[in-house]
Design a protein around this motif. Structure first.
Motif, PDB file in Angstrom:
ATOM      1  N   GLU A 213     -29.590   3.363  61.757  1.00 49.96           N
ATOM      2  CA  GLU A 213     -30.707   3.151  62.679  1.00 49.96           C
ATOM      3  C   GLU A 213     -30.458   3.931  63.964  1.00 49.96           C
ATOM      4  O   GLU A 213     -29.585   3.568  64.757  1.00 49.96           O
ATOM      5  N   THR A 214     -31.222   4.976  64.190  1.00 51.11           N
ATOM      6  CA  THR A 214     -31.016   5.803  65.383  1.00 51.11           C
ATOM      7  C   THR A 214     -31.282   5.028  66.672  1.00 51.11           C
ATOM      8  O   THR A 214     -30.779   5.409  67.729  1.00 51.11           O
ATOM      9  N   ARG A 215     -32.056   3.943  66.601  1.00 51.66           N
ATOM     10  CA  ARG A 215     -32.360   3.183  67.809  1.00 51.66           C
ATOM     11  C   ARG A 215     -31.112   2.541  68.413  1.00 51.66           C
ATOM     12  O   ARG A 215     -31.103   2.181  69.596  1.00 51.66           O
TER      13      ARG A 215
ATOM     14  N   ALA B  67     -33.508  -5.724  51.455  1.00 54.17           N
ATOM     15  CA  ALA B  67     -33.174  -4.683  50.476  1.00 54.17           C
ATOM     16  C   ALA B  67     -33.395  -3.291  51.052  1.00 54.17           C
ATOM     17  O   ALA B  67     -32.592  -2.375  50.845  1.00 54.17           O
ATOM     18  N   LEU B  68     -34.484  -3.120  51.813  1.00 52.33           N
ATOM     19  CA  LEU B  68     -34.763  -1.819  52.408  1.00 52.33           C
ATOM     20  C   LEU B  68     -33.719  -1.455  53.463  1.00 52.33           C
ATOM     21  O   LEU B  68     -33.264  -0.301  53.547  1.00 52.33           O
ATOM     22  N   LYS B  69     -33.319  -2.420  54.280  1.00 52.15           N
ATOM     23  CA  LYS B  69     -32.307  -2.154  55.295  1.00 52.15           C
ATOM     24  C   LYS B  69     -30.940  -1.914  54.650  1.00 52.15           C
ATOM     25  O   LYS B  69     -30.175  -1.046  55.090  1.00 52.15           O
ATOM     26  N   ALA B  70     -30.630  -2.705  53.627  1.00 50.07           N
ATOM     27  CA  ALA B  70     -29.349  -2.528  52.943  1.00 50.07           C
ATOM     28  C   ALA B  70     -29.263  -1.144  52.302  1.00 50.07           C
ATOM     29  O   ALA B  70     -28.208  -0.505  52.306  1.00 50.07           O
ATOM     30  N   TYR B  71     -30.383  -0.673  51.779  1.00 49.08           N
ATOM     31  CA  TYR B  71     -30.406   0.668  51.180  1.00 49.08           C
ATOM     32  C   TYR B  71     -30.127   1.736  52.243  1.00 49.08           C
ATOM     33  O   TYR B  71     -29.402   2.689  51.999  1.00 49.08           O
TER      34      TYR B  71
END
Length: 404
Positions: free
Chosen positions: A298-300, A395-399
């Motif tokens: 996460e670039t943020r 799941a999307l974040k874990a990916y």
């Protein structure tokens, strides 16, 4: 070992005294760099013009201000044979290389191995052969000091690596005890663990010197999955409430990796929560590694992420790598549906607010609704159901965390 623990804290004054001694002997300003051209100490000989910034060339100015030279500068100077020389080497002025003033290099050796260089700007008249001989005797003392420090640094690296790679609790306890003995009183000060990953080198011994990373008490490289290596640091803090030394060290190391080859993907850094003592060093390293993974995902979070600031990624980084391959999202994560996956992630990041999601994606609301219906078809999930939303979001974040 306890006597060696004083080497790192006492040696800086010793280096400065020796460099000042050379400056006085030769009547010229001198600088001391290690063999990687990282600044250790510099002396300003107080004679007319020597302290005038206009008298310095860009190479020396950059070395003093940034405490290191570029790879190009290093290669240029090494082209004069300084790595093989046993005595002073004269370097002529070369304005096109940024070397406006000539200088003399005094190789610093110990038992035949070059460990650093003393640099002298040209003066008129220059030093005599007798003066240079006396200065070379001082470089021998510097060489012995550098050798002792290098050995102590290697011991600390080995002991820190043993702590961070221990597979059993009793192995970690033994390694912590060894590291505590090596650090002496510094073992009980506030500190934070820092992870820089991936570290752009395949050589497990290719790590910067502790002295070139202000605040670091020990550092080493450790495995970083398929990406190669990460760099681990133990950084002293002024207090458990001030992480500035750790963030500064991380920033300096990230600057060093800029443009370097060997790292798989962008390099980022993570910082653990502060602690006092070494009892929880294993946990602190896990936190720093997790924060570095979050910063890459996460670039943020920025190139340097603190464990306490990565929010839900504190939980996500603890999940098994297999969690990113949950069967309900496998099809959605295929390359053919990349835009749908991004739409779903932005929608969930914005708490299911259609207006904000459409605006961020730059699409019409109807297009958003169509894409979300396709996501439901591909996954079998109901985006009006809280648990289904949670599963998809995780799941999307874990990916994202699994990227190389």
């Amino acid at each position: 070992m306890r006597q060696n623990a004083r080497v790192m804290s006492d040696s800086q004054d010793d280096y400065q005294e020796l460099v000042d001694e050379i400056s006085e002997l030769l009547g010229a300003p001198a600088t001391l760099e290690n063999r990687d051209f990282e600044l250790i100490a510099f002396g300003a000989y107080d004679s007319e013009g020597d302290l005038d910034p206009s008298a310095l060339d860009p190479v020396r100015t950059r070395s003093i201000l940034t405490r290191r030279s570029t790879a190009a500068v290093r290669a240029w100077f090494e082209g004069f044979g300084i790595t093989r020389a046993r005595g002073p080497v004269r370097i002529p002025p070369t304005p096109e290389a940024g070397v406006y003033r000539g200088r003399t290099c005094l190789p610093v050796r110990h038992r035949g191995v070059v460990l650093g260089y003393v640099w002298l700007l040209d003066t008129d008249p220059g030093p005599s052969e007798r003066q240079l001989t006396a200065a070379m005797e001082v470089t021998a003392r510097i060489g012995a000091l550098l050798a002792d420090e290098a050995q102590h640094g290697a011991d600390l690296s080995r002991e820190l690596r043993a702590v961070l790679t221990a597979e059993r609790d009793w192995q970690r306890d033994m390694a912590v005890a060894e590291l505590r003995t090596a650090l002496g009183a510094r073992a009980d000060t506030p500190h934070a663990a820092v992870c820089v990953a991936p570290w752009p080198s395949t050589d497990p011994d290719d790590a910067p010197s502790v002295r070139t990373v202000p605040g670091a008490t020990a550092l080493c490289t450790v495995p970083w999955g398929a990406a190669g290596q990460s760099l681990a640091l133990l950084v002293r803090l002024r207090s458990v409430d001030v992480l500035t030394p750790a963030t500064s060290a991380a920033g300096r190391l990230l600057e060093r990796t800029r443009g370097a080859s060997g790292a798989a993907g962008a390099t980022a850094a993570g910082i653990s929560a502060p602690r006092t003592g070494l009892a929880e060093l294993g946990t602190a390293w896990w936190e720093a590694s997790a924060a570095a993974r979050a910063a890459r995902a996460e670039t943020r979070f920025g190139p340097v992420a603190e464990w306490t600031s990565i929010g839900p990624f504190r939980l996500l980084t603890a999940l098994s790598p297999q969690s990113a391959h949950d069967p309900v999202v496998r099809v959605l994560l295929s390359p053919a549906h990349r835009e749908l996956a991004r739409t779903a992630e932005v929608y969930l990041d914005r708490a299911g607010q259609a207006g904000r999601t459409a605006a961020e994606l730059g699409i019409h609301r109807q297009t958003l609704y169509y894409r979300l219906s396709r996501v439901e078809q591909l996954t079998g999930l109901d985006l009006d159901d809280g648990e289904d939303r949670l599963l998809l979001h995780m799941a999307l974040k874990a990916y994202r965390l699994q990227r190389p």
